[in-house]
Structure formats: structure tokens, C-alpha cells
Design an enzyme around this catalytic site. Structure first.
Site, PDB file in Angstrom:
ATOM      1  N   ALA A 101       0.835  -1.211   0.000  1.00 30.85           N
ATOM      2  CA  ALA A 101       0.000   0.000   0.000  1.00 30.85           C
ATOM      3  C   ALA A 101       0.868   1.259   0.000  1.00 30.85           C
ATOM      4  O   ALA A 101       0.590   2.217  -0.727  1.00 30.85           O
ATOM      5  CB  ALA A 101      -0.940  -0.001   1.198  1.00 30.85           C
ATOM      6  N   HIS A 124       7.538  -8.626  -4.780  1.00 33.59           N
ATOM      7  CA  HIS A 124       6.144  -9.038  -4.937  1.00 33.59           C
ATOM      8  C   HIS A 124       5.691  -8.550  -6.308  1.00 33.59           C
ATOM      9  O   HIS A 124       6.066  -7.444  -6.721  1.00 33.59           O
ATOM     10  CB  HIS A 124       5.317  -8.352  -3.829  1.00 33.59           C
ATOM     11  CG  HIS A 124       4.036  -9.027  -3.483  1.00 33.59           C
ATOM     12  ND1 HIS A 124       3.696 -10.285  -3.908  1.00 33.59           N
ATOM     13  CD2 HIS A 124       2.993  -8.616  -2.725  1.00 33.59           C
ATOM     14  CE1 HIS A 124       2.518 -10.609  -3.422  1.00 33.59           C
ATOM     15  NE2 HIS A 124       2.054  -9.615  -2.711  1.00 33.59           N
ATOM     16  N   GLY A 153      10.806 -12.210   5.958  1.00 34.25           N
ATOM     17  CA  GLY A 153      12.133 -11.615   6.005  1.00 34.25           C
ATOM     18  C   GLY A 153      12.877 -12.021   7.275  1.00 34.25           C
ATOM     19  O   GLY A 153      14.109 -12.095   7.287  1.00 34.25           O
ATOM     20  N   ASP A 208       1.356 -16.132  -4.619  1.00 35.15           N
ATOM     21  CA  ASP A 208       1.684 -15.633  -3.281  1.00 35.15           C
ATOM     22  C   ASP A 208       0.421 -15.288  -2.489  1.00 35.15           C
ATOM     23  O   ASP A 208       0.276 -15.684  -1.321  1.00 35.15           O
ATOM     24  CB  ASP A 208       2.582 -14.399  -3.401  1.00 35.15           C
ATOM     25  CG  ASP A 208       3.164 -13.994  -2.066  1.00 35.15           C
ATOM     26  OD1 ASP A 208       4.170 -14.601  -1.661  1.00 35.15           O
ATOM     27  OD2 ASP A 208       2.603 -13.104  -1.410  1.00 35.15           O
ATOM     28  N   GLU A 212      -0.682 -17.371   0.936  1.00 32.63           N
ATOM     29  CA  GLU A 212      -0.776 -16.784   2.290  1.00 32.63           C
ATOM     30  C   GLU A 212      -2.208 -16.789   2.817  1.00 32.63           C
ATOM     31  O   GLU A 212      -2.441 -16.956   4.013  1.00 32.63           O
ATOM     32  CB  GLU A 212      -0.147 -15.385   2.320  1.00 32.63           C
ATOM     33  CG  GLU A 212      -0.882 -14.340   1.521  1.00 32.63           C
ATOM     34  CD  GLU A 212      -0.012 -13.149   1.114  1.00 32.63           C
ATOM     35  OE1 GLU A 212       1.220 -13.234   1.157  1.00 32.63           O
ATOM     36  OE2 GLU A 212      -0.599 -12.113   0.723  1.00 32.63           O
ATOM     37  N   GLU A 244      -3.220 -32.115  20.705  1.00 30.05           N
ATOM     38  CA  GLU A 244      -3.647 -32.996  19.622  1.00 30.05           C
ATOM     39  C   GLU A 244      -3.873 -32.229  18.309  1.00 30.05           C
ATOM     40  O   GLU A 244      -4.057 -32.835  17.261  1.00 30.05           O
ATOM     41  CB  GLU A 244      -4.933 -33.712  20.074  1.00 30.05           C
ATOM     42  CG  GLU A 244      -5.142 -35.103  19.545  1.00 30.05           C
ATOM     43  CD  GLU A 244      -3.963 -36.046  19.777  1.00 30.05           C
ATOM     44  OE1 GLU A 244      -3.275 -36.333  18.790  1.00 30.05           O
ATOM     45  OE2 GLU A 244      -3.746 -36.507  20.917  1.00 30.05           O
ATOM     46  N   GLU A 248       1.621 -31.176  18.680  1.00 29.03           N
ATOM     47  CA  GLU A 248       2.136 -32.403  18.058  1.00 29.03           C
ATOM     48  C   GLU A 248       2.471 -32.150  16.584  1.00 29.03           C
ATOM     49  O   GLU A 248       3.464 -32.658  16.054  1.00 29.03           O
ATOM     50  CB  GLU A 248       1.094 -33.520  18.181  1.00 29.03           C
ATOM     51  CG  GLU A 248       1.519 -34.800  17.504  1.00 29.03           C
ATOM     52  CD  GLU A 248       0.637 -35.996  17.838  1.00 29.03           C
ATOM     53  OE1 GLU A 248      -0.135 -35.929  18.830  1.00 29.03           O
ATOM     54  OE2 GLU A 248       0.715 -36.986  17.091  1.00 29.03           O
ATOM     55  N   SER A 270       1.594 -44.845  13.793  1.00 27.21           N
ATOM     56  CA  SER A 270       1.047 -46.194  13.960  1.00 27.21           C
ATOM     57  C   SER A 270       0.268 -46.630  12.723  1.00 27.21           C
ATOM     58  O   SER A 270      -0.226 -45.804  11.957  1.00 27.21           O
ATOM     59  CB  SER A 270       0.122 -46.212  15.180  1.00 27.21           C
ATOM     60  OG  SER A 270      -1.006 -45.381  14.918  1.00 27.21           O
TER      61      SER A 270
HETATM   62  N1  LIG Z   1       6.807  -9.553   5.112  1.00 32.34           N
HETATM   63  C1  LIG Z   1       7.497 -10.449   4.395  1.00 32.34           C
HETATM   64  O1  LIG Z   1       8.300 -11.198   4.919  1.00 32.34           O
HETATM   65  C2  LIG Z   1       7.316 -10.512   2.902  1.00 32.34           C
HETATM   66  C3  LIG Z   1       7.024  -9.403   2.170  1.00 32.34           C
HETATM   67  N2  LIG Z   1       7.090  -9.445   0.808  1.00 32.34           N
HETATM   68  C4  LIG Z   1       6.865  -8.231   0.040  1.00 32.34           C
HETATM   69  O2  LIG Z   1       7.944  -7.332   0.325  1.00 32.34           O
HETATM   70  C5  LIG Z   1       7.479  -5.983   0.309  1.00 32.34           C
HETATM   71  C6  LIG Z   1       7.738  -5.334   1.656  1.00 32.34           C
HETATM   72  O3  LIG Z   1       6.942  -5.988   2.616  1.00 32.34           O
HETATM   73  P1  LIG Z   1       7.183  -5.872   4.192  1.00 32.34           P
HETATM   74  O4  LIG Z   1       8.629  -5.976   4.476  1.00 32.34           O
HETATM   75  O5  LIG Z   1       6.250  -6.843   4.825  1.00 32.34           O
HETATM   76  O6  LIG Z   1       6.688  -4.393   4.458  1.00 32.34           O
HETATM   77  P2  LIG Z   1       6.228  -3.700   5.843  1.00 32.34           P
HETATM   78  O7  LIG Z   1       4.758  -3.719   5.955  1.00 32.34           O
HETATM   79  O8  LIG Z   1       7.032  -4.291   6.935  1.00 32.34           O
HETATM   80  O9  LIG Z   1       6.641  -2.185   5.554  1.00 32.34           O
HETATM   81  C7  LIG Z   1       7.948  -1.840   5.126  1.00 32.34           C
HETATM   82  C8  LIG Z   1       8.268  -0.391   5.405  1.00 32.34           C
HETATM   83  O10 LIG Z   1       7.309   0.485   4.851  1.00 32.34           O
HETATM   84  C9  LIG Z   1       7.327   1.649   5.615  1.00 32.34           C
HETATM   85  N3  LIG Z   1       6.103   2.407   5.369  1.00 32.34           N
HETATM   86  C10 LIG Z   1       4.814   2.001   5.553  1.00 32.34           C
HETATM   87  N4  LIG Z   1       3.965   2.990   5.200  1.00 32.34           N
HETATM   88  C11 LIG Z   1       4.737   4.020   4.771  1.00 32.34           C
HETATM   89  C12 LIG Z   1       4.459   5.316   4.250  1.00 32.34           C
HETATM   90  N5  LIG Z   1       3.221   5.741   4.083  1.00 32.34           N
HETATM   91  N6  LIG Z   1       5.510   6.108   3.919  1.00 32.34           N
HETATM   92  C13 LIG Z   1       6.777   5.685   4.056  1.00 32.34           C
HETATM   93  N7  LIG Z   1       7.100   4.462   4.529  1.00 32.34           N
HETATM   94  C14 LIG Z   1       6.096   3.648   4.873  1.00 32.34           C
HETATM   95  C15 LIG Z   1       7.456   1.152   7.045  1.00 32.34           C
HETATM   96  O11 LIG Z   1       8.036   2.146   7.855  1.00 32.34           O
HETATM   97  C16 LIG Z   1       8.388  -0.023   6.872  1.00 32.34           C
HETATM   98  O12 LIG Z   1       9.719   0.364   7.079  1.00 32.34           O
HETATM   99  C17 LIG Z   1       5.995  -6.059  -0.058  1.00 32.34           C
HETATM  100  O13 LIG Z   1       5.907  -5.956  -1.464  1.00 32.34           O
HETATM  101  C18 LIG Z   1       5.608  -7.457   0.393  1.00 32.34           C
HETATM  102  O14 LIG Z   1       4.482  -7.986  -0.282  1.00 32.34           O
HETATM  103  C19 LIG Z   1       7.463 -10.560   0.141  1.00 32.34           C
HETATM  104  C20 LIG Z   1       7.770 -11.717   0.817  1.00 32.34           C
HETATM  105  C21 LIG Z   1       7.599 -11.800   2.235  1.00 32.34           C
HETATM  106  C1  LIG Z   2       6.074 -14.332   4.118  1.00 32.26           C
HETATM  107  C2  LIG Z   2       5.472 -14.308   2.771  1.00 32.26           C
HETATM  108  O1  LIG Z   2       6.069 -14.727   1.799  1.00 32.26           O
HETATM  109  C3  LIG Z   2       4.089 -13.833   2.642  1.00 32.26           C
HETATM  110  C4  LIG Z   2       3.275 -14.696   3.554  1.00 32.26           C
HETATM  111  O2  LIG Z   2       3.664 -14.031   1.315  1.00 32.26           O
HETATM  112  C5  LIG Z   2       3.932 -12.377   3.020  1.00 32.26           C
HETATM  113  O3  LIG Z   2       4.353 -11.998   4.131  1.00 32.26           O
HETATM  114  O4  LIG Z   2       3.377 -11.610   2.226  1.00 32.26           O
HETATM  115 MG   LIG Z   3       5.097 -14.938   0.068  1.00 28.40          MG
HETATM  116 MG   LIG Z   4       2.853 -12.249   0.404  1.00 24.82          MG
END
Ligand SMILES: NC(=O)C1=CN([C@@H]2O[C@H](COP(=O)(O)OP(=O)(O)OC[C@H]3O[C@@H](n4cnc5c(N)ncnc54)[C@H](O)[C@@H]3O)[C@@H](O)[C@H]2O)C=CC1
Ligand SMILES: CC(=O)[C@](C)(O)C(=O)O
Ligand SMILES: [Mg+2]
Ligand SMILES: [Mg+2]
Length: 348
Positions: A101, A124, A153, A208, A212, A244, A248, A270
């Protein structure tokens, strides 16, 4: 690129053997990688890249909790940590790791700094695939690439520190420089991926969002809760119902099928359990498949993307989300879980 056979289907994959870290360093030796956003993926990817010897800077809003977190992680204001706009200006590769967003809100700022030859990197396929809803349309003279770690991450970083690797997909949407493929793969190796598999932006985001909402997060909670409730409604204690249903699964059985597959897990239970599981897997499959089909349709038509854009772009979305997570945390099942976790001998 290695061709590998996955259960009878040939796929292109990139392994660390054929694309070692030294090659990734060579490909990216003149690049400044600007990681924009320090939420969940930002820290995992940037710290792994830094430890792997790449030239990385962070772009993050000052006066935010995550700015302080970046400082605590060793990023230095004015040297490797900047306001978002300054990092975009300095970077030759912009890793756009704001929430999906927030990527919409900050797009005009980022776009200004996408001068010819730079690369725009996503984890993404969301912003590009749903461009009619996000307005994210990059200029034609930059590379647009993707590396999507298949997991949190937090796990990306943890597994890296353990000498393991989380698998990622990669894709090229736009190759303006002729280097887009190598840039994508080098970044995939640099962020600490196990192996990389090829995709495109649309297939990445469709799978993706399905995963999720489905087995990884949405379906698993729905399924576990349904069984927990039935056990409780039939007079079983919270301890019995939780053990359960969840304990587990995560402590004993999931590690077995993670290690050697489902038949191996079955083989170590089993004969009574095997008979019942083999008989009941069909009805569970048949009951849930229509829900997965409906879910995929909602993803593919853009309804799921719109729903997350609408809710996550509200000013108070974090507070509202926290309320929902609190309800989950305070439910009987997960309160029971907290006590059960405390009672694990290794936690005493
Ligand atoms: N969370 C995860 O582990 C995964 C995320 N992704 C993708 O990676 C990308 C980043 O995801 P996340 O790390 O989860 O993001 P997040 O929701 O943790 O946000 C990342 C950063 O955005 C900043 N932020 C939020 N609103 C803001 C605004 N209005 N102005 C300026 N900064 C703002 C926050 O301060 C934060 O540092 C996305 O495209 C997500 O779909 C992909 C795989 C896994
Ligand atoms: C961790 C991951 O890859 C997800 C579930 O797709 C996400 O956080 O958007
Ligand atoms: Mg994912
Ligand atoms: Mg995702």
C-alpha cells in the site's frame, strides 16, 4: 540455468553452484543497492546483502521506529542510512520494499529518481500486476525485476545466519539494459536465497496471495481452530485439544514431513493412524478444494488486491490490525499455546 526435473516437470532453476556469490559480486560491483523500507523484508535482505559484501544503503522515514531499528542494526545516518528520497537518488538499484500500500503513496517520489539504466526491484508482483489499481508504471528505460523470498524476512535473515537459505522466485518484467536477468539473479543470490526458480510478476502475485490466504496462513488457522473447537465442545481439556491439534503437529510431525516427505511422516506413525489418515485425507481435500478455487478467482480478478489496498492505506490500519491480532492472541486456543510453549523443557 539448470534444468531440473520436479516430479516429472522440467523447470529452469538457478543454484548457488552455477551462480556463486563471487559471480553475483562481479555482476553488482559498480551498483549501489538502495533498500527502501525497513519493515520485515528490508532488514532481512539488506543485512544479508551487506554481510555478503555488496554496496547497500537504506532509505527510511526519519523519526520512525524502523529508522531507529536500522541505526541499531549498524546503518549509519548520512553514510548508509538516508531519507527515502535521498536513497532513491543515490541508488542504481532501487529495492522497493515498502508495504504494497505504501508503494502506491510513495510512487511519484521513487519514479522521479528512476533515471535511464537504473533497476527497479520488487519482492512481490503486486504493484506491477495490479497497475490499474496501484498506478505503478515504470519508465521504459529502466530494468524492472523481482526476487520474492518464499517466506518471512525474519526467516530469510535467521536461515542465512544458520548457513541455510530460503528459496526465492525471480522474474524480469522489463529489460532495458540487457543486464536485467543477471541483475535479478545476482540480487537473488546476494539476499541469501537457497535456490531461485523462474516466474513472472503475475504468477508470483497470484500464487503468493493464494498461498498466504490458503495453507500458509489463512487455511491453517481455520483448520486448526475447527478441530480445536470440536474437541473442546466434546469435553476435552484445553491441554488435550491443543496438543492434539497444534503442538504435536509443529513439534513432532511437521519436522518429519519437512525432512523426508509425507509418506515418511505417515510411515513413522502407527498403522492405526496411517489407515485413518489415508481414509480421511480424501474428504478433507474434497471439502476444502472449492474454497481454494473461490480464493484463486478472487485473487485473479483483483478483488483481494483491492481489499488489501483499501484497508492498508487507511491512517489507522496498524491499530486496527493490532486489535485483530490481539483477539487471536487472546483466544483460548492461543492462550493455551502460550502456556504449552512455556512448559517445553527447553524453555525452562
Ligand atoms: N513480510 C514479508 O516477509 C514478505 C514481504 N514481501 C513483500 O515485500 C514488500 C515489503 O513488505 P514488508 O517488508 O512486509 O513491508 P512492511 O509492511 O514491513 O513495511 C515496510 C516499510 O514500509 C514503511 N512504510 C509504511 N507505510 C509508509 C508510508 N506511508 N511512507 C513511508 N514508509 C512507509 C514502514 O516504515 C516499513 O519500514 C511487499 O511488497 C511485500 O508484499 C514478500 C515476501 C515476504
Ligand atoms: C512471508 C510471505 O512470503 C508472505 C506470507 O507471502 C507475506 O508476508 O506476504
Ligand atoms: Mg510470500
Ligand atoms: Mg505475500
Amino acid at each position: 540455468m539448470a534444468k531440473m526435473n520436479f516430479g516429472g516437470v522440467e523447470e529452469n532453476v538457478v543454484t548457488r553452484e552455477e551462480f556463486p556469490l563471487e559471480k553475483a559480486r562481479e555482476v553488482l560491483k559498480d551498483e549501489t543497492i538502495a533498500v527502501i523500507g525497513y519493515g520485515v523484508q528490508g532488514p532481512g535482505q539488506s543485512l544479508n546483502l551487506r554481510d555478503n559484501g555488496f554496496n547497500v544503503i537504506i532509505g527510511q522515514r526519519k523519526e520512525s521506529k524502523t529508522w531507529d531499528k536500522a541505526v541499531a542494526d549498524g546503518w549509519v545516518p548520512g553514510e548508509t542510512l538516508f531519507e527515502i528520497e535521498e536513497a532513491c537518488e543515490r541508488g542504481t538499484i532501487i529495492q522497493y520494499l515498502l508495504s504494497d500500500a505504501a508503494q502506491i503513496t510513495l510512487w511519484d517520489t521513487v519514479k522521479k529518481h528512476l533515471t535511464p539504466g537504473k533497476a527497479l526491484y520488487f519482492s512481490h508482483g503486486f504493484g506491477i500486476t495490479y497497475k490499474d489499481r496501484t498506478g505503478i508504471v515504470p519508465p521504459a528505460d529502466v530494468d524492472v525485476i523481482l526476487v520474492a523470498p518464499k517466506g518471512s524476512g525474519t526467516s530469510l535473515r535467521k536461515m542465512f545466519l544458520e548457513g541455510r537459505g530460503l528459496n526465492s522466485s525471480y522474474a524480469v518484467y522489463q529489460d532495458a539494459t540487457g543486464k536485467a536477468h543477471d541483475r535479478a539473479v545476482a540480487l537473488g543470490i546476494g539476499v541469501g536465497s537457497g535456490y531461485l526458480f523462474e516466474t513472472d510478476f503475475k504468477r508470483e502475485v497470484y500464487s503468493d496471495l493464494t498461498g498466504e490466504r490458503g495453507t500458509l496462513m489463512g487455511a491453517i488457522q481455520g483448520l486448526l481452530l475447527a478441530q480445536y473447537e470440536v474437541l473442546r465442545e466434546n469435553g476435552h481439556t484445553p491441554s488435550e485439544a491443543f496438543n492434539e491439534t497444534v503442538e504435536e503437529l509443529t513439534q513432532s510431525l511437521m519436522p518429519l514431513f519437512a525432512e523426508k516427505g509425507m509418506d515418511w511422516m505417515y510411515a513413522n506413525c502407527s498403522t492405526t493412524a496411517q489407515r485413518g489418515a489415508l481414509d480421511w485425507m480424501g474428504p478433507f481435500h474434497d471439502a476444502t478444494k472449492p474454497v481454494f478455487e473461490k480464493l484463486y478467482k478472487e485473487v485473479a480478478c483483483g478483488n483481494e488486491a483491492q481489499r488489501s489496498i483499501d484497508s492498508n492505506s487507511q491512517a489507522d490500519y496498524r491499530e486496527k490490525l493490532e486489535e485483530e491480532l490481539k483477539a487471536l492472541r487472546e483466544s483460548e486456543m492461543w492462550q493455551t499455546g502460550a502456556v504449552v510453549r512455556k512448559l517445553r523443557p527447553e524453555n525452562n
